[in-house]
Design a protein around this motif. Structure first.
Motif, PDB file in Angstrom:
ATOM      1  N   PRO A 137      -7.011   2.078  -4.807  1.00 36.93           N
ATOM      2  CA  PRO A 137      -6.159   2.285  -5.983  1.00 36.93           C
ATOM      3  C   PRO A 137      -4.694   2.537  -5.654  1.00 36.93           C
ATOM      4  O   PRO A 137      -3.845   2.500  -6.540  1.00 36.93           O
ATOM      5  N   ASP A 138      -4.386   2.766  -4.379  1.00 36.35           N
ATOM      6  CA  ASP A 138      -3.001   2.992  -3.969  1.00 36.35           C
ATOM      7  C   ASP A 138      -2.299   1.699  -3.569  1.00 36.35           C
ATOM      8  O   ASP A 138      -1.194   1.721  -3.044  1.00 36.35           O
ATOM      9  N   ALA A 139      -2.943   0.549  -3.822  1.00 35.81           N
ATOM     10  CA  ALA A 139      -2.389  -0.742  -3.416  1.00 35.81           C
ATOM     11  C   ALA A 139      -2.033  -1.590  -4.633  1.00 35.81           C
ATOM     12  O   ALA A 139      -2.644  -1.488  -5.688  1.00 35.81           O
ATOM     13  N   VAL A 140      -1.017  -2.443  -4.429  1.00 35.12           N
ATOM     14  CA  VAL A 140      -0.536  -3.348  -5.471  1.00 35.12           C
ATOM     15  C   VAL A 140      -0.353  -4.726  -4.843  1.00 35.12           C
ATOM     16  O   VAL A 140       0.120  -4.838  -3.711  1.00 35.12           O
ATOM     17  N   ILE A 141      -0.717  -5.755  -5.600  1.00 39.21           N
ATOM     18  CA  ILE A 141      -0.483  -7.145  -5.156  1.00 39.21           C
ATOM     19  C   ILE A 141       0.747  -7.666  -5.891  1.00 39.21           C
ATOM     20  O   ILE A 141       0.831  -7.595  -7.105  1.00 39.21           O
ATOM     21  N   HIS A 184       6.125   9.541   4.492  1.00 33.47           N
ATOM     22  CA  HIS A 184       5.590   8.372   5.185  1.00 33.47           C
ATOM     23  C   HIS A 184       5.962   7.118   4.401  1.00 33.47           C
ATOM     24  O   HIS A 184       6.088   7.140   3.188  1.00 33.47           O
ATOM     25  N   HIS A 185       6.106   6.018   5.122  1.00 33.61           N
ATOM     26  CA  HIS A 185       6.518   4.764   4.501  1.00 33.61           C
ATOM     27  C   HIS A 185       5.327   4.037   3.889  1.00 33.61           C
ATOM     28  O   HIS A 185       4.195   4.182   4.341  1.00 33.61           O
ATOM     29  N   ASN A 186       5.622   3.232   2.875  1.00 33.91           N
ATOM     30  CA  ASN A 186       4.614   2.331   2.327  1.00 33.91           C
ATOM     31  C   ASN A 186       4.344   1.244   3.351  1.00 33.91           C
ATOM     32  O   ASN A 186       5.203   0.910   4.171  1.00 33.91           O
ATOM     33  N   ARG A 187       3.148   0.654   3.311  1.00 31.14           N
ATOM     34  CA  ARG A 187       2.827  -0.471   4.189  1.00 31.14           C
ATOM     35  C   ARG A 187       2.948  -1.742   3.373  1.00 31.14           C
ATOM     36  O   ARG A 187       2.442  -1.828   2.260  1.00 31.14           O
ATOM     37  N   VAL A 188       3.613  -2.724   3.933  1.00 26.66           N
ATOM     38  CA  VAL A 188       3.823  -4.003   3.266  1.00 26.66           C
ATOM     39  C   VAL A 188       3.330  -5.104   4.187  1.00 26.66           C
ATOM     40  O   VAL A 188       3.633  -5.109   5.382  1.00 26.66           O
ATOM     41  N   VAL A 232       0.872  -1.179   0.000  1.00 26.95           N
ATOM     42  CA  VAL A 232       0.000   0.000   0.000  1.00 26.95           C
ATOM     43  C   VAL A 232       0.906   1.225   0.000  1.00 26.95           C
ATOM     44  O   VAL A 232       1.646   1.462   0.956  1.00 26.95           O
ATOM     45  N   HIS A 233       0.855   1.975  -1.096  1.00 30.06           N
ATOM     46  CA  HIS A 233       1.686   3.168  -1.228  1.00 30.06           C
ATOM     47  C   HIS A 233       1.195   4.263  -0.293  1.00 30.06           C
ATOM     48  O   HIS A 233      -0.010   4.452  -0.119  1.00 30.06           O
ATOM     49  N   SER A 234       2.127   4.990   0.295  1.00 29.51           N
ATOM     50  CA  SER A 234       1.797   6.086   1.196  1.00 29.51           C
ATOM     51  C   SER A 234       1.138   7.221   0.427  1.00 29.51           C
ATOM     52  O   SER A 234       1.485   7.505  -0.716  1.00 29.51           O
TER      53      SER A 234
END
Length: 82
Positions: free
Chosen positions: A69-73, A34-38, A27-29
């Motif tokens: 939309p800010d998330a990637v799998i 701020h950091h991305n969440r993984v 999940v992009h910040s």
């Protein structure tokens, strides 16, 4: 009298999000600095790999996620090759 119709928004390229257990959710910040969440997907509750997902994040926190939309799998296989 017929009700007004809503405008149809075309589907984004890529279509519906699909995941499997073991895949990584990134999940992009939304804010600079701020950091991305993984996190690792530990359960898929939707039909055919669709959301929601139960995700265990790097800090150990587990949450039910409906990625936006800010998330990637990232598939588990691609993550293991790193």
């Amino acid at each position: 009298m017929t009700p007004p119709t809503k405008p149809v928004r075309p589907a984004r390229s890529g279509g519906v999000m699909k995941a499997s257990v073991g895949d990584v959710l990134l999940v992009h910040s939304r804010w600079v600095g701020h950091h991305n969440r993984v996190g690792e997907i530990i359960e898929v509750r939707g039909d055919d790999g669709s959301p929601p997902y139960v995700v265990r994040f790097e800090d150990g926190h587990e949450a039910l996620c409906f990625p936006g939309p800010d998330a990637v799998i990232e598939p588990a296989k691609a993550t293991a090759e790193r």
